[in-house]
Design a protein around this motif. Structure first.
Motif, short mmCIF file in Angstrom:
data_model
loop_
_atom_site.label_atom_id
_atom_site.label_comp_id
_atom_site.label_asym_id
_atom_site.label_seq_id
_atom_site.Cartn_x
_atom_site.Cartn_y
_atom_site.Cartn_z
N GLY A 1 -1.99 -8.88 -5.00
CA GLY A 1 -2.42 -7.63 -5.63
C GLY A 1 -3.20 -7.88 -6.90
N GLU B 1 0.31 2.35 3.83
CA GLU B 1 -0.40 3.27 2.93
C GLU B 1 0.24 3.35 1.56
OE1 GLU B 1 -0.57 6.99 4.96
OE2 GLU B 1 -1.86 6.22 6.53
N VAL B 2 1.28 2.57 1.33
CA VAL B 2 1.94 2.56 0.04
C VAL B 2 2.01 1.12 -0.48
CG1 VAL B 2 3.29 4.65 0.43
CG2 VAL B 2 4.23 2.46 1.13
N ALA B 3 2.23 1.00 -1.76
CA ALA B 3 2.23 -0.31 -2.40
C ALA B 3 3.61 -0.96 -2.30
CB ALA B 3 1.81 -0.18 -3.85
N GLU C 1 -7.93 -1.38 -10.05
CA GLU C 1 -6.91 -0.40 -9.71
C GLU C 1 -5.70 -1.14 -9.16
OE1 GLU C 1 -6.42 3.01 -9.37
OE2 GLU C 1 -8.15 3.42 -10.62
N SER D 1 -1.00 -4.38 1.44
CA SER D 1 -0.13 -3.86 2.49
C SER D 1 -0.92 -3.64 3.79
CB SER D 1 0.52 -2.55 2.06
OG SER D 1 1.44 -2.75 1.02
N LEU E 1 -2.58 -3.20 -4.39
CA LEU E 1 -1.35 -3.45 -3.64
C LEU E 1 -1.35 -2.72 -2.30
CD1 LEU E 1 1.28 -3.41 -6.52
CD2 LEU E 1 0.48 -5.39 -5.22
N VAL E 2 -1.93 -1.54 -2.25
CA VAL E 2 -2.05 -0.83 -0.97
C VAL E 2 -2.96 -1.61 -0.02
CG1 VAL E 2 -2.90 1.29 0.14
CG2 VAL E 2 -1.54 1.44 -1.96
N SER F 1 -6.87 -6.74 -7.61
CA SER F 1 -7.01 -5.83 -8.75
C SER F 1 -8.15 -6.24 -9.66
CB SER F 1 -5.70 -5.78 -9.53
OG SER F 1 -5.79 -4.88 -10.60
N HIS G 1 -2.66 -0.29 -8.32
CA HIS G 1 -1.98 0.37 -7.20
C HIS G 1 -2.80 0.26 -5.92
CE1 HIS G 1 -0.74 3.77 -4.64
NE2 HIS G 1 0.47 3.34 -4.99
N ALA G 2 -4.10 0.55 -6.02
CA ALA G 2 -4.97 0.46 -4.85
C ALA G 2 -5.00 -0.96 -4.31
CB ALA G 2 -6.39 0.92 -5.21
#
Length: 192
Positions: free
Chosen positions: A15, A76-78, A24, A33, A29-30, A19, A26-27
């Protein structure tokens, strides 16, 4: 906790790499995933094809995974949950090819095991019986090489995580606290 027990060092590291380009966290890490889900789908396809020798069986099993609501929701989530599917399928693929196809892929199974445990440390425990099954009756040299890859690969992420946690005693104390509150109190049969 610093870091989060038991720690997901490779997930966080991947991530962090993404990043830097997305700016971003969070984005990023998504995206990790999602990439892990792609890896899981590909590995499951190859595993099913190796096991059943059928393209249709491999496609069917892979589609069942891809259209599973739980599976695609975690992409769709981190969260590091897709790593469970990805590295379980990869390890199983290499173990199957070692045991049933006679290919010398036990070191690859050990590498998938070690890298997977860096994404989800619980895989080090859960996939150990599968790795041991893969090693059963294999040439001694291949077993020793694979054991070295597995142990060395786990230590590659575990030692830095322990150091960041204040040493082995700090890590074990934090991990024990985490296991008691987040695992036993929530998921054990005795939990309220």
């Amino acid at each position: 906790h610093q870091p989060h027990p038991p720690g997901y060092p490779y997930f966080v590291w991947a991530g962090s790499l993404l990043s830097a380009g997305t700016h971003e966290p969070h984005a990023a890490l998504v995206i990790v995933s999602m990439l892990l889900e792609c890896l899981a789908a590909a590995a499951l396809y190859l595993l099913a094809h190796a096991m059943f020798r059928s393209v249709w069986a491999a496609i069917s099993v892979t589609l069942a995974l891809v259209f599973s609501v739980t599976f695609w929701t975690y992409g769709e989530v981190a969260l590091a949950y897709p790593a469970l599917a990805a590295f379980s399928c990869l390890t199983a693929l290499f173990v199957h090819q070692t045991r049933f196809d006679g290919k010398p892929y036990l070191p690859w199974a050990a590498a998938a095991y070690a890298v997977g445990s860096g994404f989800r440390p619980d895989l080090a425990l859960f996939l150990l019986p599968l790795l041991a099954f893969g090693a059963w009756r294999q040439p001694r040299r291949q077993v020793l090489l694979s054991a070295g890859i597995a142990v060395g690969g786990v230590l590659l992420w575990l030692l830095p995580v322990m150091a960041l946690s204040g040493g082995p005693s700090g890590y074990l104390s934090t991990f024990a606290s985490y296991a008691a509150t987040d695992v036993v109190d929530r998921y054990a049969p005795s939990a309220n």
